[in-house]
Motif scaffolding. Structure first.
Motif, short mmCIF file in Angstrom:
data_model
loop_
_atom_site.label_atom_id
_atom_site.label_comp_id
_atom_site.label_asym_id
_atom_site.label_seq_id
_atom_site.Cartn_x
_atom_site.Cartn_y
_atom_site.Cartn_z
N LEU A 1 0.81 -10.83 -7.90
CA LEU A 1 -0.62 -11.41 -6.78
C LEU A 1 -1.81 -12.27 -7.84
O LEU A 1 -1.51 -13.43 -7.54
N LEU A 2 -2.07 -11.92 -9.18
CA LEU A 2 -2.77 -12.63 -9.52
C LEU A 2 -2.23 -14.36 -10.10
O LEU A 2 -2.44 -15.28 -10.42
N SER A 3 -0.78 -13.71 -10.19
CA SER A 3 0.12 -14.96 -10.89
C SER A 3 0.07 -15.76 -9.85
O SER A 3 0.43 -17.20 -10.39
N VAL B 1 0.58 -1.15 0.29
CA VAL B 1 0.23 -0.28 0.25
C VAL B 1 0.83 1.41 0.08
O VAL B 1 0.17 2.24 -0.75
N HIS B 2 1.71 1.71 0.72
CA HIS B 2 2.80 2.65 1.20
C HIS B 2 3.73 2.74 -0.16
O HIS B 2 5.56 2.51 -0.08
N VAL B 3 3.70 2.34 -1.17
CA VAL B 3 4.99 2.80 -2.18
C VAL B 3 4.93 3.92 -3.38
O VAL B 3 4.03 3.88 -3.32
N ASP B 4 5.98 4.46 -2.69
CA ASP B 4 6.20 5.78 -3.76
C ASP B 4 6.84 5.78 -4.90
O ASP B 4 7.70 4.91 -4.82
N SER B 5 6.41 6.29 -5.58
CA SER B 5 6.51 6.51 -7.43
C SER B 5 6.02 7.15 -8.17
O SER B 5 4.54 7.99 -7.40
N LYS B 6 6.12 8.25 -9.08
CA LYS B 6 6.02 8.84 -10.15
C LYS B 6 4.60 8.41 -10.82
O LYS B 6 4.05 9.18 -11.31
N ARG B 7 4.49 6.75 -11.13
CA ARG B 7 3.70 6.02 -12.03
C ARG B 7 2.89 5.28 -11.30
O ARG B 7 3.13 4.36 -11.49
N PRO B 8 1.87 5.76 -9.88
CA PRO B 8 1.57 4.97 -8.95
C PRO B 8 0.51 3.56 -10.27
O PRO B 8 0.57 2.77 -9.20
N TRP B 9 -0.16 4.33 -11.03
CA TRP B 9 -1.40 3.31 -11.79
C TRP B 9 -0.45 1.73 -11.63
O TRP B 9 -0.93 0.47 -11.93
N ILE C 1 2.21 0.74 -10.64
CA ILE C 1 2.91 0.24 -9.73
C ILE C 1 2.33 -0.74 -9.65
O ILE C 1 2.06 -2.12 -8.66
N PHE C 2 0.41 -0.24 -8.77
CA PHE C 2 -1.00 -0.82 -8.63
C PHE C 2 -1.13 -2.18 -9.73
O PHE C 2 -1.74 -3.03 -8.84
N LEU C 3 -0.66 -2.04 -11.25
CA LEU C 3 -1.28 -2.91 -12.07
C LEU C 3 0.04 -4.09 -11.98
O LEU C 3 -0.14 -5.50 -11.85
N LEU C 4 1.14 -3.64 -11.12
CA LEU C 4 2.53 -5.39 -11.36
C LEU C 4 2.23 -5.90 -9.98
O LEU C 4 1.73 -6.77 -10.58
#
Length: 149
Positions: free
Chosen positions: A130-132, A112-120, A122-125
């Motif tokens: 998890l699904l894999s 949940v607490h990940v700092d990134s310039k592209r949060p979407w 990171i969320f997708l990855l």
């Protein structure tokens, strides 16, 4: 704290493997494979954290191996008490509870607490990973009867 938490986690892994082998060798093999897949990156991460904390390579390896040996304690306990159906159910329930606790208390906050310039992205990855993992476990559970040596 890392070594103590890892020791408890590895003990639970040993319980899971022992309970699975007491059901059948195929179930035990599938559980061992699943534990191996999640333990390799986990142990490498613990080793990196111990090195980052200032421990020598030799000391970090020693602590990592010592915490990993607790899985054998869990394995032997599960194999010795899981001769009865009630014990197998209790071991499975305790192991599932420990895994859920580790996942919710340790992994979820770091996701949940990940700092990134592209949060979407990171969320997708993260969700793809998890699904894999869940897909691999699902395939193992469906095909554990066909697993052979």
């Amino acid at each position: 704290m890392i070594t103590i938490g890892d020791s408890i986690h590895n003990f639970a892994d040993g319980l899971a493997i022992g309970a699975a082998f007491s059901i059948s060798w195929r179930s035990g093999l599938a559980t061992s494979l699943a534990v191996l897949c999640h333990e390799l990156p986990h142990e490498l991460g613990d080793f990196a954290i111990l090195l980052h904390c200032g421990l020598s390579v030799k000391r970090a390896l020693l602590l990592n191996v010592a915490s990993s040996l607790t899985s054998f304690i869990g394995l032997y306990i599960a194999l010795s008490v899981s001769t009865e159906t009630v014990a197998k159910k209790w071991i499975s329930a305790v192991t599932a509870g420990l895994f859920l606790y580790v996942g919710l208390a340790d992994m979820l906050p770091s996701l949940v607490h990940v700092d990134s310039k592209r949060p979407w992205l990171i969320f997708l990855l993260q969700n793809l990973e998890l699904l894999s993992g869940w897909g691999i476990l699902l395939l193992l559970s469906f095909n554990e009867d066909q697993i052979g040596l």
